[in-house]
Design a protein around this motif. Sequence first.
Motif, PDB file in Angstrom:
ATOM      1  N   GLY A   1       0.807  -1.207   0.000  1.00  0.00           N
ATOM      2  CA  GLY A   1       0.000   0.000   0.000  1.00  0.00           C
ATOM      3  C   GLY A   1       0.843   1.261   0.000  1.00  0.00           C
ATOM      4  O   GLY A   1       0.563   2.218  -0.741  1.00  0.00           O
ATOM      5  N   LYS A   2       1.896   1.269   0.846  1.00  0.00           N
ATOM      6  CA  LYS A   2       2.791   2.420   0.917  1.00  0.00           C
ATOM      7  C   LYS A   2       3.515   2.611  -0.405  1.00  0.00           C
ATOM      8  O   LYS A   2       3.720   3.742  -0.874  1.00  0.00           O
ATOM      9  CB  LYS A   2       3.806   2.208   2.039  1.00  0.00           C
ATOM     10  CG  LYS A   2       4.687   3.421   2.347  1.00  0.00           C
ATOM     11  CD  LYS A   2       3.897   4.519   3.021  1.00  0.00           C
ATOM     12  CE  LYS A   2       4.825   5.613   3.513  1.00  0.00           C
ATOM     13  NZ  LYS A   2       4.075   6.738   4.128  1.00  0.00           N
ATOM     14  N   GLY A   3       3.896   1.504  -1.023  1.00  0.00           N
ATOM     15  CA  GLY A   3       4.599   1.568  -2.302  1.00  0.00           C
ATOM     16  C   GLY A   3       3.743   2.195  -3.390  1.00  0.00           C
ATOM     17  O   GLY A   3       4.209   3.050  -4.151  1.00  0.00           O
ATOM     18  N   PHE A   4       2.477   1.787  -3.444  1.00  0.00           N
ATOM     19  CA  PHE A   4       1.578   2.357  -4.438  1.00  0.00           C
ATOM     20  C   PHE A   4       1.322   3.846  -4.181  1.00  0.00           C
ATOM     21  O   PHE A   4       1.340   4.659  -5.105  1.00  0.00           O
ATOM     22  CB  PHE A   4       0.245   1.596  -4.455  1.00  0.00           C
ATOM     23  CG  PHE A   4       0.234   0.407  -5.369  1.00  0.00           C
ATOM     24  CD1 PHE A   4       0.131   0.568  -6.736  1.00  0.00           C
ATOM     25  CD2 PHE A   4       0.328  -0.881  -4.859  1.00  0.00           C
ATOM     26  CE1 PHE A   4       0.118  -0.532  -7.596  1.00  0.00           C
ATOM     27  CE2 PHE A   4       0.325  -1.983  -5.697  1.00  0.00           C
ATOM     28  CZ  PHE A   4       0.209  -1.813  -7.071  1.00  0.00           C
ATOM     29  N   SER A   5       1.076   4.189  -2.923  1.00  0.00           N
ATOM     30  CA  SER A   5       0.765   5.586  -2.609  1.00  0.00           C
ATOM     31  C   SER A   5       1.948   6.504  -2.881  1.00  0.00           C
ATOM     32  O   SER A   5       1.785   7.606  -3.420  1.00  0.00           O
ATOM     33  CB  SER A   5       0.324   5.715  -1.147  1.00  0.00           C
ATOM     34  OG  SER A   5       1.365   5.346  -0.252  1.00  0.00           O
ATOM     35  N   LEU A   6       3.165   6.075  -2.538  1.00  0.00           N
ATOM     36  CA  LEU A   6       4.355   6.892  -2.782  1.00  0.00           C
ATOM     37  C   LEU A   6       4.625   7.041  -4.287  1.00  0.00           C
ATOM     38  O   LEU A   6       4.995   8.124  -4.749  1.00  0.00           O
ATOM     39  CB  LEU A   6       5.572   6.273  -2.094  1.00  0.00           C
ATOM     40  CG  LEU A   6       5.721   6.539  -0.593  1.00  0.00           C
ATOM     41  CD1 LEU A   6       6.894   5.749  -0.027  1.00  0.00           C
ATOM     42  CD2 LEU A   6       5.922   8.029  -0.328  1.00  0.00           C
TER      43      LEU A   6
ATOM     44  N   LEU B   1       2.419   6.883  -6.725  1.00  0.00           N
ATOM     45  CA  LEU B   1       1.410   7.784  -7.274  1.00  0.00           C
ATOM     46  C   LEU B   1       1.701   9.234  -6.916  1.00  0.00           C
ATOM     47  O   LEU B   1       1.531  10.143  -7.735  1.00  0.00           O
ATOM     48  CB  LEU B   1       0.022   7.385  -6.763  1.00  0.00           C
ATOM     49  CG  LEU B   1      -0.603   6.124  -7.376  1.00  0.00           C
ATOM     50  CD1 LEU B   1      -1.850   5.720  -6.603  1.00  0.00           C
ATOM     51  CD2 LEU B   1      -0.945   6.354  -8.846  1.00  0.00           C
ATOM     52  N   LYS B   2       2.162   9.457  -5.687  1.00  0.00           N
ATOM     53  CA  LYS B   2       2.466  10.816  -5.233  1.00  0.00           C
ATOM     54  C   LYS B   2       3.653  11.402  -5.984  1.00  0.00           C
ATOM     55  O   LYS B   2       3.645  12.585  -6.368  1.00  0.00           O
ATOM     56  CB  LYS B   2       2.747  10.796  -3.729  1.00  0.00           C
ATOM     57  CG  LYS B   2       3.046  12.168  -3.129  1.00  0.00           C
ATOM     58  CD  LYS B   2       3.296  12.063  -1.643  1.00  0.00           C
ATOM     59  CE  LYS B   2       3.625  13.419  -1.039  1.00  0.00           C
ATOM     60  NZ  LYS B   2       3.889  13.322   0.429  1.00  0.00           N
ATOM     61  N   GLU B   3       4.691  10.600  -6.192  1.00  0.00           N
ATOM     62  CA  GLU B   3       5.929  11.098  -6.790  1.00  0.00           C
ATOM     63  C   GLU B   3       5.894  11.104  -8.325  1.00  0.00           C
ATOM     64  O   GLU B   3       6.450  11.999  -8.961  1.00  0.00           O
ATOM     65  CB  GLU B   3       7.114  10.251  -6.310  1.00  0.00           C
ATOM     66  CG  GLU B   3       7.370  10.374  -4.818  1.00  0.00           C
ATOM     67  CD  GLU B   3       8.453   9.416  -4.331  1.00  0.00           C
ATOM     68  OE1 GLU B   3       8.835   9.515  -3.144  1.00  0.00           O
ATOM     69  OE2 GLU B   3       8.915   8.574  -5.123  1.00  0.00           O
ATOM     70  N   ASP B   4       5.272  10.063  -8.928  1.00  0.00           N
ATOM     71  CA  ASP B   4       5.334   9.910 -10.385  1.00  0.00           C
ATOM     72  C   ASP B   4       3.981  10.005 -11.082  1.00  0.00           C
ATOM     73  O   ASP B   4       3.930   9.990 -12.318  1.00  0.00           O
ATOM     74  CB  ASP B   4       5.979   8.563 -10.744  1.00  0.00           C
ATOM     75  CG  ASP B   4       7.365   8.404 -10.147  1.00  0.00           C
ATOM     76  OD1 ASP B   4       8.100   9.400 -10.097  1.00  0.00           O
ATOM     77  OD2 ASP B   4       7.706   7.281  -9.728  1.00  0.00           O
ATOM     78  N   GLY B   5       2.902  10.054 -10.296  1.00  0.00           N
ATOM     79  CA  GLY B   5       1.585  10.063 -10.908  1.00  0.00           C
ATOM     80  C   GLY B   5       1.181   8.677 -11.395  1.00  0.00           C
ATOM     81  O   GLY B   5       1.936   7.706 -11.260  1.00  0.00           O
ATOM     82  N   ALA B   6      -0.007   8.593 -11.973  1.00  0.00           N
ATOM     83  CA  ALA B   6      -0.518   7.301 -12.443  1.00  0.00           C
ATOM     84  C   ALA B   6       0.378   6.695 -13.523  1.00  0.00           C
ATOM     85  O   ALA B   6       0.554   5.479 -13.592  1.00  0.00           O
ATOM     86  CB  ALA B   6      -1.940   7.464 -12.972  1.00  0.00           C
ATOM     87  N   ARG B   7       0.965   7.538 -14.364  1.00  0.00           N
ATOM     88  CA  ARG B   7       1.841   7.031 -15.429  1.00  0.00           C
ATOM     89  C   ARG B   7       3.081   6.348 -14.852  1.00  0.00           C
ATOM     90  O   ARG B   7       3.671   5.486 -15.496  1.00  0.00           O
ATOM     91  CB  ARG B   7       2.268   8.169 -16.350  1.00  0.00           C
ATOM     92  CG  ARG B   7       1.125   8.755 -17.180  1.00  0.00           C
ATOM     93  CD  ARG B   7       1.612   9.814 -18.134  1.00  0.00           C
ATOM     94  NE  ARG B   7       2.525   9.262 -19.131  1.00  0.00           N
ATOM     95  CZ  ARG B   7       3.113   9.984 -20.073  1.00  0.00           C
ATOM     96  NH1 ARG B   7       2.909  11.298 -20.134  1.00  0.00           N
ATOM     97  NH2 ARG B   7       3.916   9.412 -20.949  1.00  0.00           N
ATOM     98  N   GLY B   8       3.469   6.766 -13.639  1.00  0.00           N
ATOM     99  CA  GLY B   8       4.646   6.168 -13.016  1.00  0.00           C
ATOM    100  C   GLY B   8       4.487   4.686 -12.747  1.00  0.00           C
ATOM    101  O   GLY B   8       5.477   3.940 -12.724  1.00  0.00           O
TER     102      GLY B   8
END
Length: 316
Positions: A58-63, A65-72
Amino acid sequence: MQNADSADVSCEFGSTKYYALCGFGGILSCGLTHTAVVPLDLVKCRIQVDPDKYKSIGKGFSLTLKEDGARGLAKGWAPTFIGYSMQGLCKFGFYEMFKIFYSDMLGEENTYLWRTSLYLAASASAEFFADIALAPMEACKVRIQTCPGYANNLRQCAPKMFAEEGVWAFYKGVVPLWMRQIPYTMMKFACFERTVELLYKHVVPKPRADCTKAEQLIVTFTAGYIAGVFCAIVSHPADSVVSVLNKESGSTAVQVLKKLGPKGVWKGLVARIIMIGTLTALQWFIYDSVKVYFRLPRPPPPEMPESLKKKLGLTE
């Protein structure tokens, strides 16, 4: 290995066309499924190489998304698709080839008695070549996913890696790949084959020949998922080494293993079990669907040869 029933099939069992279509099934099963789970694979790799920052799925996905956006979350999709398509071609195509080759060497009776060893040997032989095909794209994928700012896509990553480290950059992970993928594939094929055999023997209330194509594919998916769980467990330590090795340009597999330690190599296991269980089940489902669509011949379910029954005194 006995030939399949020749009724309503598109080619001869063990023919060049048979192997080619099996290889095509491998391309679809591995290329499509690995690409579909790129977001989960990306998070899994980041947990492995930076567990202090990415503490959980969960933390991995949230970070991310926060840093790279959905495209990340889609980073590394191109080398994933190309690499695992090539791997699937070799994995499934060569497995069918080696299975028939080793069976012919053993003979009918020994093929039945040693069928688990046959599956293990054929899958290990196939994966040896499959990993050579996979290694370059796997190296690019991990570099893109775990080194922020290094490269955003395959077009940027591959030339940069070659300029910095030469051809070795793409193959330095092949030995850890063998360590990860050969046990994984041996478990994947042997566990699947025996699980299918047991399901038809003890769970499915009728012989495979009497089952519809849909019913057969359900058995395939179930056996594939069971095999996938075991695959994830036996291959995870080496997977952790591959992830860190391809991130750090100057490290060796032994150095990475010492750095991670006994506990570190198991980081990200839950994510890998979810990913590999689903992946393996879908791969077998797609592969079997290709066989059904192209009407490929199949060997009959393993049965004790009459000659062996006589030797063992099992016939009147």
